[in-house]
Design an enzyme around this catalytic site. Structure first.
Site, PDB file in Angstrom:
ATOM      1  N   GLY A  26       0.569  -1.323   0.061  1.00 14.07           N
ATOM      2  CA  GLY A  26       0.120  -0.155   0.061  1.00 14.07           C
ATOM      3  C   GLY A  26       0.782   1.325  -0.043  1.00 14.07           C
ATOM      4  O   GLY A  26       1.569   1.464  -0.738  1.00 14.07           O
TER       5      GLY A  26
ATOM      6  N   ILE B 184      -3.301  10.158   7.693  1.00 13.29           N
ATOM      7  CA  ILE B 184      -3.660   9.509   6.126  1.00 13.29           C
ATOM      8  C   ILE B 184      -4.823   8.703   6.281  1.00 13.29           C
ATOM      9  O   ILE B 184      -5.610   8.811   5.392  1.00 13.29           O
ATOM     10  CB  ILE B 184      -2.715   8.916   5.537  1.00 13.29           C
TER      11      ILE B 184
ATOM     12  N   ASP C 103      -5.580  15.701  -2.472  1.00 10.85           N
ATOM     13  CA  ASP C 103      -6.376  16.613  -3.633  1.00 10.85           C
ATOM     14  C   ASP C 103      -5.773  17.823  -4.166  1.00 10.85           C
ATOM     15  O   ASP C 103      -6.364  18.030  -5.258  1.00 10.85           O
ATOM     16  CB  ASP C 103      -7.676  17.008  -2.442  1.00 10.85           C
TER      17      ASP C 103
ATOM     18  N   HIS D 277     -11.962  15.507   3.132  1.00 10.47           N
ATOM     19  CA  HIS D 277     -11.513  14.693   2.088  1.00 10.47           C
ATOM     20  C   HIS D 277     -12.554  13.432   1.917  1.00 10.47           C
ATOM     21  O   HIS D 277     -12.331  12.378   2.379  1.00 10.47           O
ATOM     22  CB  HIS D 277     -10.210  13.997   2.725  1.00 10.47           C
TER      23      HIS D 277
END
Ligand code: NAD
Ligand code: LMR
Length: 320
Positions: free
Chosen positions: A4, A110, A143, A171
C-alpha cells in the site's frame, strides 16, 4: 506492511536528507521492508517493529513526526465512511501510542475517513491531556496534487506543481472543494469545463479505486502527496519560512481558525495553513474569497463534513 502507501512512502522518507531516523511500525511484514530499505545508502538510520516485544513503544519513543497510513482501503462501491468501522479503532490505538510514547510529535493522519479519523485523534489526545492542535494534521495533499494535475490539461503549463490551487473542506466527495478562482498564478477555466474538472478532483479517489478493481485505492500518488506534506512540515520545523499547505486541522486551536469555524460551522476544516517551527502558525481564511460557484460547493460540503466530524468525536466520547 503491505505494498500500500506505507512501502513507497517509507522509500521516499528513507531517501530524504531531512530524515535522520526512520522507524517503521506495522502489524505485519515490517522486518522484511526494513531490511530491504536499510541497504539504501542515505543518511536516515532505519529500524522497524511489529507489535510483539513492545514494538509500538520502541517505534514511537523519541519520534518527532508520526505519519499514519494504517487501515483498510476502499473497494469499488464503498465510500470512505464505510471504512470507519475498522479504521476508527486502528487510528484510536495508534494515537494512544502517540499520547503514551511521543506526545510532542507532529501527527499526520492519512487513514480514511480523514474527516472522522482526525477528530478521533484529537479526542484521544485530549483525553490523555496531550492534544496540541498545532501539531495534528489530516493529510489532504492528494486533493491539491490532483487539482494541480487535472488543471494542467486546460492551462498546458509544463510543471503542474507550479500552479498553486487551494483545496479546502474535507477529504471525501462533495466535502472536497477546489477553489480554482484562487489559483496562483490565476487560471482561466472555460465555464463548460469547470463542472467536470471540479468533480474529477472531488472524486479522483474513486477513479483510482475503480481502475484498481478491488485491489485497493491510491497508494503511489498518496505516497508522493504524503511525502510532500511531511517534507513541508520538516522544512518549516527546521526554520524555513513561507511554507503554506492545505491541511485538515482543528480550527479553534490554530491562529485565524476561529473566524473560519464561525463562517463554516465546522470545527475541523482543510484550509491553507502556514507552518512554522512549532507546527501550524496560521490558518488562512480563504473561504470568504470563494466565488459564487464555489460558495455553492461549500454549502454542499458543510453538512456532510459536520456529520463526519461528529461521528469521530462520538466514537471516542461514547465508545460503541
Ligand atoms: P493497505 O491495506 O495496503 O495498508 C494498510 C496497512 O495498515 C497494512 O500494512 C496493515 O497491516 C496496516 N495496519 C492495519 N492495522 C494496523 C495497526 N493496528 N497498526 C499498524 N498498522 C496497521 O492500505 P493502503 O492502500 O496503504 O491505505 C491505507 C489507508 O490510507 C486507507 O484507510 C486508505 O483509505 C487511506 N488513504 C488515504 C488517502 C488520503 O488522501 N488521506 C489516500 C489514499 C489512501
Ligand atoms: C484517495 O483520495 O485516493 C483516498 O482517499 C483513497 C480513497 O478511498 O479514495
Amino acid at each position: 506492511m503491505k505494498a500500500g502507501i506505507g512501502q513507497p512512502l517509507s522509500l521516499l522518507l528513507k531517501a530524504c536528507p531531512l530524515v535522520d531516523h526512520l522507524s517503521l511500525y506495522d502489524v505485519v511484514n515490517t522486518p522484511g521492508v526494513t531490511a530491504d530499505l536499510s541497504h539504501i545508502s542515505s543518511v536516515a538510520k532505519i529500524d522497524g517493529f511489529l507489535p510483539a516485544d513492545d514494538g509500538m513503544k520502541k517505534a514511537f519513543t523519541g519520534a518527532d513526526i508520526v505519519v499514519i497510513p494504517a487501515g483498510i482501503p476502499r473497494k469499488p462501491g464503498m465510500t470512505r465512511d464505510d471504512l470507519f468501522k475498522i479504521n476508527a479503532g486502528i487510528v484510536q490505538g495508534l494515537i494512544e501510542g502517540v499520547a503514551n510514547y511521543c506526545p510532542d510529535a507532529y501527527v499526520l493522519v492519512i487513514s480514511n475517513p480523514v474527516n472522522s479519523t482526525v477528530p478521533i485523534a484529537a479526542e484521544v489526545l485530549t483525553k490523555a491531556g496531550k492534544f496540541n492542535p498545532k501539531k495534528l494534521f489530516g493529510v489532504t495533499t492528494l486533493d491539491v496534487v490532483r487539482a494541480e494535475t487535472f488543471v494542467q490539461a486546460i492551462t498546458g503549463t509544463k510543471d503542474p506543481a507550479q500552479t498553486v490551487i487551494p483545496v479546502i473542506g474535507g477529504h471525501s466527495g462533495e466535502t472536497i472543494v477546489p477553489l480554482f478562482s484562487q489559483a496562483k498564478p490565476s487560471v482561466d477555466i472555460p465555464k463548460e469545463k469547470l463542472d467536470d474538472l471540479t468533480k474529477r478532483v472531488q472524486f479522483g479517489g474513486d477513479e483510482v479505486v475503480k481502475a484498481k478493481d478491488g485491489a485497493g485505492s491510491a497508494t503511489l500518488s498518496m505516497a508522493y502527496a504524503g511525502y510532500r506534506f511531511a517534507e513541508r512540515v520538516m522544512q518549516a520545523a527546521k526554520g524555513k519560512s513561507g511554507v503554506v499547505e492545505s491541511t485538515f486541522v482543528y480550527l479553534p486551536g490554530v491562529d485565524g481558525g476561529d473566524a473560519i469555524a464561525k463562517e463554516t460551522g465546522c470545527q475541523y476544516f482543510s484550509v491553507p495553513v502556514e507552518l512554522g517551527p512549532q507546527g501550524a502558525v496560521k490558518a488562512h481564511n480563504i473561504v470568504g474569497s470563494a466565488n459564487e460557484y464555489e460558495k455553492g460547493l461549500l454549502q454542499a460540503c458543510y453538512d456532510g463534513l459536520k456529520g463526519n466530524i461528529e461521528k469521530g468525536i462520538d466514537f471516542v466520547k461514547n465508545p460503541p
